[in-house]
Design an enzyme around this catalytic site. Structure first.
Site, PDB file in Angstrom:
ATOM      1  N   GLU A 274       0.840  -1.211   0.000  1.00 56.78           N
ATOM      2  CA  GLU A 274       0.000   0.000   0.000  1.00 56.78           C
ATOM      3  C   GLU A 274       0.869   1.251   0.000  1.00 56.78           C
ATOM      4  O   GLU A 274       0.826   2.060   0.924  1.00 56.78           O
ATOM      5  CB  GLU A 274      -0.890  -0.001   1.255  1.00 56.78           C
ATOM      6  CG  GLU A 274      -1.750  -1.230   1.419  1.00 56.78           C
ATOM      7  CD  GLU A 274      -2.355  -1.342   2.832  1.00 56.78           C
ATOM      8  OE1 GLU A 274      -2.071  -0.486   3.693  1.00 56.78           O
ATOM      9  OE2 GLU A 274      -3.104  -2.302   3.044  1.00 56.78           O
ATOM     10  N   PRO A 275       1.693   1.442  -1.015  1.00 56.07           N
ATOM     11  CA  PRO A 275       2.589   2.591  -1.000  1.00 56.07           C
ATOM     12  C   PRO A 275       1.864   3.903  -1.297  1.00 56.07           C
ATOM     13  O   PRO A 275       0.992   3.960  -2.160  1.00 56.07           O
ATOM     14  CB  PRO A 275       3.575   2.280  -2.137  1.00 56.07           C
ATOM     15  CG  PRO A 275       2.802   1.411  -3.072  1.00 56.07           C
ATOM     16  CD  PRO A 275       1.813   0.637  -2.248  1.00 56.07           C
ATOM     17  N   ARG A 313       3.580  19.778   7.278  1.00 57.46           N
ATOM     18  CA  ARG A 313       4.587  18.776   7.667  1.00 57.46           C
ATOM     19  C   ARG A 313       5.740  19.360   8.494  1.00 57.46           C
ATOM     20  O   ARG A 313       6.130  18.762   9.491  1.00 57.46           O
ATOM     21  CB  ARG A 313       5.123  18.023   6.446  1.00 57.46           C
ATOM     22  CG  ARG A 313       4.021  17.281   5.659  1.00 57.46           C
ATOM     23  CD  ARG A 313       4.566  16.268   4.679  1.00 57.46           C
ATOM     24  NE  ARG A 313       5.106  15.119   5.377  1.00 57.46           N
ATOM     25  CZ  ARG A 313       6.382  14.918   5.588  1.00 57.46           C
ATOM     26  NH1 ARG A 313       7.277  15.767   5.136  1.00 57.46           N
ATOM     27  NH2 ARG A 313       6.780  13.868   6.264  1.00 57.46           N
ATOM     28  N   CYS A 342      -0.845  33.059  11.842  1.00 62.68           N
ATOM     29  CA  CYS A 342      -0.505  33.680  13.134  1.00 62.68           C
ATOM     30  C   CYS A 342      -0.073  32.652  14.177  1.00 62.68           C
ATOM     31  O   CYS A 342      -0.766  32.425  15.166  1.00 62.68           O
ATOM     32  CB  CYS A 342      -1.703  34.472  13.627  1.00 62.68           C
ATOM     33  SG  CYS A 342      -2.168  35.711  12.426  1.00 62.68           S
TER      34      CYS A 342
HETATM   35  N1  LLP Z   1      -1.319   1.832   4.569  1.00 60.51           N
HETATM   36  C1  LLP Z   1      -1.742   2.258   5.776  1.00 60.51           C
HETATM   37  C2  LLP Z   1      -2.626   1.418   6.554  1.00 60.51           C
HETATM   38  C3  LLP Z   1      -1.319   3.513   6.256  1.00 60.51           C
HETATM   39  O1  LLP Z   1      -1.738   3.928   7.454  1.00 60.51           O
HETATM   40  C4  LLP Z   1      -0.447   4.312   5.461  1.00 60.51           C
HETATM   41  C5  LLP Z   1      -0.006   5.624   5.937  1.00 60.51           C
HETATM   42  C6  LLP Z   1      -0.056   3.818   4.210  1.00 60.51           C
HETATM   43  C7  LLP Z   1      -0.493   2.569   3.802  1.00 60.51           C
HETATM   44  C8  LLP Z   1       0.846   4.581   3.292  1.00 60.51           C
HETATM   45  O2  LLP Z   1       2.100   4.749   3.826  1.00 60.51           O
HETATM   46  P1  LLP Z   1       3.290   5.408   2.967  1.00 60.51           P
HETATM   47  O3  LLP Z   1       3.661   4.451   1.865  1.00 60.51           O
HETATM   48  O4  LLP Z   1       2.786   6.677   2.426  1.00 60.51           O
HETATM   49  O5  LLP Z   1       4.354   5.593   3.966  1.00 60.51           O
HETATM   50  N2  LLP Z   1       1.044  12.438   7.293  1.00 60.51           N
HETATM   51  C9  LLP Z   1       2.305  11.752   7.510  1.00 60.51           C
HETATM   52  C10 LLP Z   1       2.258  10.328   7.017  1.00 60.51           C
HETATM   53  C11 LLP Z   1       1.150   9.516   7.634  1.00 60.51           C
HETATM   54  C12 LLP Z   1       1.091   8.107   7.116  1.00 60.51           C
HETATM   55  C13 LLP Z   1      -0.146   7.434   7.583  1.00 60.51           C
HETATM   56  N3  LLP Z   1      -0.354   6.119   7.065  1.00 60.51           N
HETATM   57  C14 LLP Z   1       3.436  12.555   6.854  1.00 60.51           C
HETATM   58  O6  LLP Z   1       3.183  13.629   6.321  1.00 60.51           O
HETATM   59  O7  LLP Z   1       4.590  12.150   6.935  1.00 60.51           O
END
Ligand code: LLP
Length: 418
Positions: A274-275, A313, A342
């Site tokens: 799930e990228p 972020r 602000c």
């Molecule tokens: N699958 C599940 C169940 C997840 O919770 C996430 C991300 C992904 C896949 C995708 O993960 P990725 O491949 O993108 O690492 N807002 C934060 C990142 C939160 C990620 C939450 N879950 C940031 O800006 O770094």
């Protein structure tokens, strides 16, 4: 290679000048490269090509319809965490039979919507959730395919807010309790318990912990099969990091996938991932314009028209994003890049070496394709930015800038309900 490069001293996205985009779409504006997004998705596809697999792009990273359509047309599956994300996937022409529904707090309505559209499967995270899903599926006369999300108690070694695979986190079911949960789930009439899943965190630069989690899950699969469960899918979630800072190592998709394939070889499982970030992060920048320069008593400030509401972020995770001047020039100042919101937490970058900037100059905040617009808000009643997609040598606005009317849509000064 990054799609953002200098050509003739000006930053471009592919062949398209960022200055032209800013002139047309205004600032702040998110700019995404279609070819860079596709390249990353196809890298996953290639890396898993000779094994049964499903690459489900995590919609939460960037849910713009044009981005989803690009991926849907390339055959992607999708990882969703809400009814809203399913709505987006369907609007973009995504195939519901390739959708996996993750998340700890699915509602009955969301489950029903997903079942009615015939999604691939649900990743469930608690017994009450499994019970509710069985009830909802029964009431619709259908059966829900499920994987149980395991919390393998593996440290992803990433920022604590985006680490999810340790015992103390709210996610998944503890590895020591999960077999019991599988047995209980098997007794629920409208569930088909066919998978094992996990997701240990995000922005993981050393993939060893994901491989460790995979090994733990594979042992679980063996145990479950020995107890008569027909497990046919292993979902390892997302998590692959990207370099935000010069010098950071990029985990290679092919090496990561190769390690997973080797671990699971001969197990007869469909491998699912799930990228999110690793597909879209590097394909995007946030383009912002300098409003003012200000010499404080202790620091130099560059005040720009993008703030923490546009890109949270840095404030939320102390995240580093490179700041690139659109007009290439030698560094001359050391400054904080701050927005109009602000709060002292409203900064895009601290203590950066930049050219001598003037009002009207353009800056690009790099690596802003993931969790950037997706986490934007209207804080300080600021309309959210436009989004632009660059395809080959042209670009189009794929989300118009919000207006003041958008800010108050749905609000009323009307009378009480009772
Ligand atoms: N699958 C599940 C169940 C997840 O919770 C996430 C991300 C992904 C896949 C995708 O993960 P990725 O491949 O993108 O690492 N807002 C934060 C990142 C939160 C990620 C939450 N879950 C940031 O800006 O770094």
């Amino acid at each position: 290679m990054s799609p953002f490069t200098y050509r003739g001293g000006e930053l471009h996205c592919g062949p398209v000048s960022l200055r032209d985009i800013a002139a047309e779409a205004g600032t702040p504006v998110y700019v995404y490269s279609a070819s860079a997004i596709l390249e990353r998705f196809l890298a996953y596809e290639r890396a898993f090509a000779d094994a049964p697999h499903l690459v489900c792009y995590a919609v939460k990273a960037n849910g713009n319809l044009a981005v989803l359509k690009l991926l849907a047309d390339a055959g992607a599956g999708f990882d969703i965490v809400s009814g809203g994300e399913l709505f987006r996937v369907l609007k973009a022409g995504g195939d519901p039979s390739k959708v996996v529904f993750s998340g700890v707090g699915k509602t009955a309505d969301e489950m029903a919507l997903a079942l009615r559209h015939g999604i691939h499967s649900f990743n469930c995270e608690s017994l009450p959730e499994l019970e509710l899903l069985s009830q909802v599926a029964s009431s619709l006369g259908s059966r829900a395919r499920v994987a149980i999300r395991v919390n393998p108690d593996v440290d992803a070694a990433t920022h604590p807010y985006i680490s999810t695979g340790l015992r103390q986190h709210k996610f998944g079911i503890d590895i020591d309790q999960v077999e019991r949960t599988y047995h209980k789930a098997r007794l629920l009439p409208a569930l088909l318990v066919e998978g094992v899943s996990c997701h240990i965190g995000s922005q993981i630069l050393d993939t060893t912990p994901i491989e460790e989690a995979a090994a733990i899950l594979l042992t679980l699969v063996e145990k479950l099969r020995a107890q008569g469960f027909a497990i046919n899918a292993l979902d390892l979630g997302g998590g692959l990091g990207v370099p935000y800072q010069a010098g950071q190592q990029r985990p290679e998709i092919s090496a990561f996938a190769g390690a997973l394939r080797r671990l699971a070889s001969g197990a007869g499982l469909t491998l699912m991932v799930e990228p999110g970030r690793s597909i879209v992060a590097e394909a995007g920048v946030l383009l912002t314009r300098v409003l003012y320069r200000k010499s404080g008593a202790a620091k130099e400030f560059v005040i720009v028209d993008a703030g923490m509401n546009d890109l949270i972020r840095p404030a939320l995770y102390q995240a580093h994003h490179e700041i690139l001047p659109v007009a290439e020039a030698p560094a001359a100042i050391l400054a904080d890049i701050v927005g109009p919101v602000c709060e002292t937490g409203d900064f895009l970058a601290h203590a950066r070496s930049l050219p001598d900037l003037h009002p009207g100059d353009l800056l690009a905040v790099a690596t802003a394709g993931a969790y950037a617009f997706a986490q934007a808000s209207n804080y300080n009643s600021r309309p959210r930015p436009a989004e632009v997609l660059v395809e080959e040598n042209s670009f189009r606005i794929v989300r118009r800038r919000e207006t003041y009317d958008d800010l108050i849509r749905g609000e009323t000064v009307g009378c009480a309900v009772r």
